[in-house]
Enzyme design. Structure first.
Site, PDB file in Angstrom:
ATOM      1  N   ASP A 103     -50.601 -62.656 -42.453  1.00 27.33           N
ATOM      2  CA  ASP A 103     -49.222 -62.244 -42.300  1.00 27.33           C
ATOM      3  C   ASP A 103     -48.615 -62.862 -43.071  1.00 27.33           C
ATOM      4  OD1 ASP A 103     -46.947 -62.000 -40.326  1.00 27.33           O
ATOM      5  OD2 ASP A 103     -48.401 -61.805 -38.748  1.00 27.33           O
ATOM      6  N   ASP A 207     -43.350 -60.554 -42.092  1.00 26.21           N
ATOM      7  CA  ASP A 207     -42.749 -60.951 -40.915  1.00 26.21           C
ATOM      8  C   ASP A 207     -41.036 -61.045 -41.143  1.00 26.21           C
ATOM      9  OD1 ASP A 207     -42.795 -62.386 -38.253  1.00 26.21           O
ATOM     10  OD2 ASP A 207     -41.734 -63.775 -39.201  1.00 26.21           O
ATOM     11  N   GLU A 270     -42.456 -55.807 -40.734  1.00 26.58           N
ATOM     12  CA  GLU A 270     -41.872 -55.714 -39.536  1.00 26.58           C
ATOM     13  C   GLU A 270     -40.360 -55.772 -39.711  1.00 26.58           C
ATOM     14  OE1 GLU A 270     -41.286 -58.897 -35.445  1.00 26.58           O
ATOM     15  OE2 GLU A 270     -41.207 -59.526 -37.679  1.00 26.58           O
ATOM     16  N   HIS A 331     -48.003 -59.443 -30.172  1.00 28.54           N
ATOM     17  CA  HIS A 331     -47.637 -60.643 -29.635  1.00 28.54           C
ATOM     18  C   HIS A 331     -46.298 -61.094 -29.242  1.00 28.54           C
ATOM     19  CE1 HIS A 331     -46.452 -60.962 -33.837  1.00 28.54           C
ATOM     20  NE2 HIS A 331     -46.015 -62.111 -33.398  1.00 28.54           N
ATOM     21  N   ASP A 332     -45.594 -60.167 -29.138  1.00 25.86           N
ATOM     22  CA  ASP A 332     -44.166 -60.425 -28.891  1.00 25.86           C
ATOM     23  C   ASP A 332     -43.709 -59.535 -27.561  1.00 25.86           C
ATOM     24  OD1 ASP A 332     -43.666 -62.028 -31.164  1.00 25.86           O
ATOM     25  OD2 ASP A 332     -43.087 -60.446 -32.542  1.00 25.86           O
TER      26      ASP A 332
HETATM   27  C1  GLC Z   1     -41.523 -62.164 -36.071  1.00 25.57           C
HETATM   28  C2  GLC Z   1     -42.762 -62.546 -35.232  1.00 25.57           C
HETATM   29  C3  GLC Z   1     -42.598 -63.372 -34.165  1.00 25.57           C
HETATM   30  C4  GLC Z   1     -41.897 -64.633 -34.455  1.00 25.57           C
HETATM   31  C5  GLC Z   1     -40.771 -64.310 -35.701  1.00 25.57           C
HETATM   32  C6  GLC Z   1     -40.254 -65.364 -36.269  1.00 25.57           C
HETATM   33  O1  GLC Z   1     -40.810 -61.392 -35.162  1.00 25.57           O
HETATM   34  O2  GLC Z   1     -43.400 -61.395 -34.576  1.00 25.57           O
HETATM   35  O3  GLC Z   1     -43.650 -63.789 -33.099  1.00 25.57           O
HETATM   36  O4  GLC Z   1     -41.439 -65.644 -33.538  1.00 25.57           O
HETATM   37  O5  GLC Z   1     -40.837 -63.469 -36.350  1.00 25.57           O
HETATM   38  O6  GLC Z   1     -40.859 -65.766 -37.343  1.00 25.57           O
END
Ligand code: GLC
Length: 584
Positions: A103, A207, A270, A331-332
């Site tokens: 990541d 990310d 993402e 995980h979100d």
């Molecule tokens: C992304 C991750 C999340 C994190 C955010 C800030 O959305 O998936 O878990 O809190 O980025 O890095």
């Protein structure tokens, strides 16, 4: 190695398993999952049949945001192991034919990152400070933030430093946003991409990929949309913070780095953008693939699911050379077994309903776990038959429900932090609870609401540390009902979710050899309540997947039923069930 993984474009039709390292498997007994823990479970993942693992951040971090606050991008958190452990994990994974994705968090660093510490020390106007987004405040003495933006985790999006300036943080205050207009930042991240590529990493998950390019200059900051941070979905590229066109220059630059390697390194972004912009990130001149979150956002509703699938397929068609992705959980978001077992309301309010349910420790609505599980079984088969890549979140193969009632004082996620006194948001920890591997260390019965375990960890941690002392408790509490979802229990049960995942993955690998190309997938009209599609199968027949969302049973076409998510009798497909058929 699966046949798929021997191809350079393995990622087009891959099954990628997301590991949230601190909650996957603890090898040393400190209550935190670690890299050696991942290595110890490579056999399990091989047996599951995944093509790749993606590890959420395992870098040094103060865990202000579960590791997404990175102090050093080119190292392993000492609590999780060493670079040697990482190299060993990659070696073992590769020997098992499993690719490794790490990541990359390029929108912000941790406040303890050396570049941010240098920026603080060097003072206003310095080249070091230009690597982040510092501004003077408003008010006579600059005592007010540059504007009233609210961070995504709550509270002001600006933090003042001792010399009076303010820095921008879209997420937690420990996560200062970096300035991608500064060339040093470009060099820094290219170095990181090469570092992990040189350590054998096959790809990257990027990310907040839609957030890097920002325009805070064209309009005075105090005249910008006060909700610009929250207004992420923008159709016309005019947000100062999200989905700006210039972000693609960064990814074209990264593509040159990916292509320095043979095979080229892979990336998936993402990017929470409007569906019609997804393909820009997925271009093979850029990241190559992007998450389609429509499944993660859809509830168990035939219209929502159908449009999620159509949006995913369309986004892939618009990207020459890429494929789509399917994601139900990560995980979100709350785990989908629970989402599908909650009352099904329109998609626009489902997110709010789930939040409300979490907030009230799972008591505000009845969570029908049996129904949620039945639907989750149907959903994974529907998903895995489609062209493109599927991302599985750790524990979903065990059918884990969300842990909705973690006590407030045990929560780690920053999102409840600002709201604890006001009790308006419980956050994301309920899907991040350490996995149950082994039922034998927990004597209690597997009852619902029996409370949380003490002194045992369902095999998440070893019984003792190397020095013989007892292992620490898992960093988030595990409910006693985890026992019936433990991997050993499910391994022994032919009808378990785990065994359904294993069978589905192995059939997918043998029946569907396609490249993930959407063109070979055709929708079948089997009535409004049924999602059905066909694709060529590897043995020259036609593969078909049928999912029935309606209450009336549906007549199936003639053919060989190779797998069913529930009971199918007399050629009739019951509600909330998927079958895979090789058509006559
Ligand atoms: C992304 C991750 C999340 C994190 C955010 C800030 O959305 O998936 O878990 O809190 O980025 O890095």
């Amino acid at each position: 190695m699966t046949a798929n993984n021997m191809r350079d474009d393995w990622w087009k039709q891959a099954v990628v398993y997301q590991v949230y390292p601190r909650s996957f498997k603890d090898a040393n007994g400190d209550g935190l999952g670690d890299i050696a823990g991942v290595t110890s479970k490579i056999d399990y993942l091989k047996q599951l049949g995944v093509d790749a693992i993606w590890l959420s951040p395992f870098y040094p971090s103060d865990l202000a945001d579960g590791g997404y606050d990175v102090i050093d991008y080119r190292n392993v958190d000492p609590r999780l192991g060493t670079m040697d452990d990482f190299d060993e994990m990659v070696k073992v994974a590769h020997e098992a034919g499993i690719k490794v994705i790490v990541d990359i968090v390029p929108n912000h660093t941790a406040d303890k990152h050396v570049l941010f510490q240098e920026a603080l020390a060097a003072g206003p106007g310095s080249p070091e400070r230009d690597r982040y987004i510092f501004r003077d405040g408003r008010g006579e003495h600059g005592e007010l933030p540059p504007n009233d933006w609210i961070s995504l985790f709550g509270g002001p999006a600006w933090q003042q430093v001792p010399d009076g300036q303010w820095y921008l943080h879209i997420f937690a205050k420990e996560q200062p946003d970096v300035n991608w207009k500064n060339p040093d930042i470009h060099e820094e991240f290219k170095k990181t991409l090469r570092f992990w590529s040189d350590h054998g990493t096959d790809g990257f998950r990027i990310d907040v990929a839609h957030g890097l390019a920002k325009d805070l200059e064209s309009v005075p900051l105090d005249q910008m949309d006060p909700l610009a941070v929250q207004h992420g979905l923008c159709h016309d590229f005019t947000s100062p913070l999200w989905d700006r066109k210039e972000v693609h220059d960064i990814y074209r630059e990264w593509r040159e780095v990916f292509n320095e390697y043979n095979p080229p390194r892979f990336a998936v972004g993402e990017a929470w953008v409007v569906p019609e912009h997804q393909h820009l990130y997925a271009s093979t001149d850029e990241l190559g693939q992007v998450f389609n979150f429509e499944f993660a956002e859809a509830n168990w509703d035939v219209d929502a699911m159908r449009s999620a699938i159509l949006a995913g397929l369309k986004s892939a068609e618009e990207t020459h050379g890429s494929t789509t992705t399917w994601v139900m959980s990560n995980h979100d978001v709350p785990r989908h077994v629970s989402r599908y077992g909650l009352p099904q309301v329109p998609a626009s309010s489902h997110h709010q309903l789930a939040k409300d349910w979490l907030l009230r420790d799972g008591t505000s609505y009845f969570e029908d776990r049996e129904l949620g599980t039945k639907r989750a079984r149907a959903a994974i088969m529907m998903e895995l038959g489609l062209p493109g890549s599927t991302y599985i979140y750790q524990g979903e193969e065990l059918g884990l429900p969300e842990v909705a009632d973690i006590p407030w004082d045990r929560l780690e996620d920053p999102t409840p932090f600002f709201t604890r006194e006001r009790f308006i948001e419980k956050g994301r920890d309920g899907c991040r609870v350490p996995l149950p591997w082994d039922s034998s260390d927990v004597p209690a019965p597997a009852e619902w609401n029996a409370g949380f375990g003490t002194g045992a960890s369902f095999g998440f941690s070893p019984a003792t540390k190397a020095d013989g002392t007892a292992s620490a408790d898992p960093h988030l509490p595990q409910p006693l009902w985890y026992k019936q979802y433990a991997a050993d229990v499910e391994d022994a049960d032919d009808a378990s979710m785990l065994n359904l995942y294993r069978t589905t993955l192995s059939l997918r690998a043998t029946l569907l050899t396609a490249t993930g190309d959407t063109a070979d997938c055709a929708a079948v009209d089997a009535g409004h309540d049924v999602i059905a599609y066909t694709r060529p199968s590897a043995d020259g027949r036609r593969f078909a997947s049928y999912t029935n969302f309606g209450s009336a049973p549906v007549e199936l076409p003639a053919g060989e039923i190779v797998l069913a998510s529930g009971d199918v009798a007399d050629g009739q497909l019951p509600q909330d069930t998927t079958v895979w058929i090789l058509l006559d």
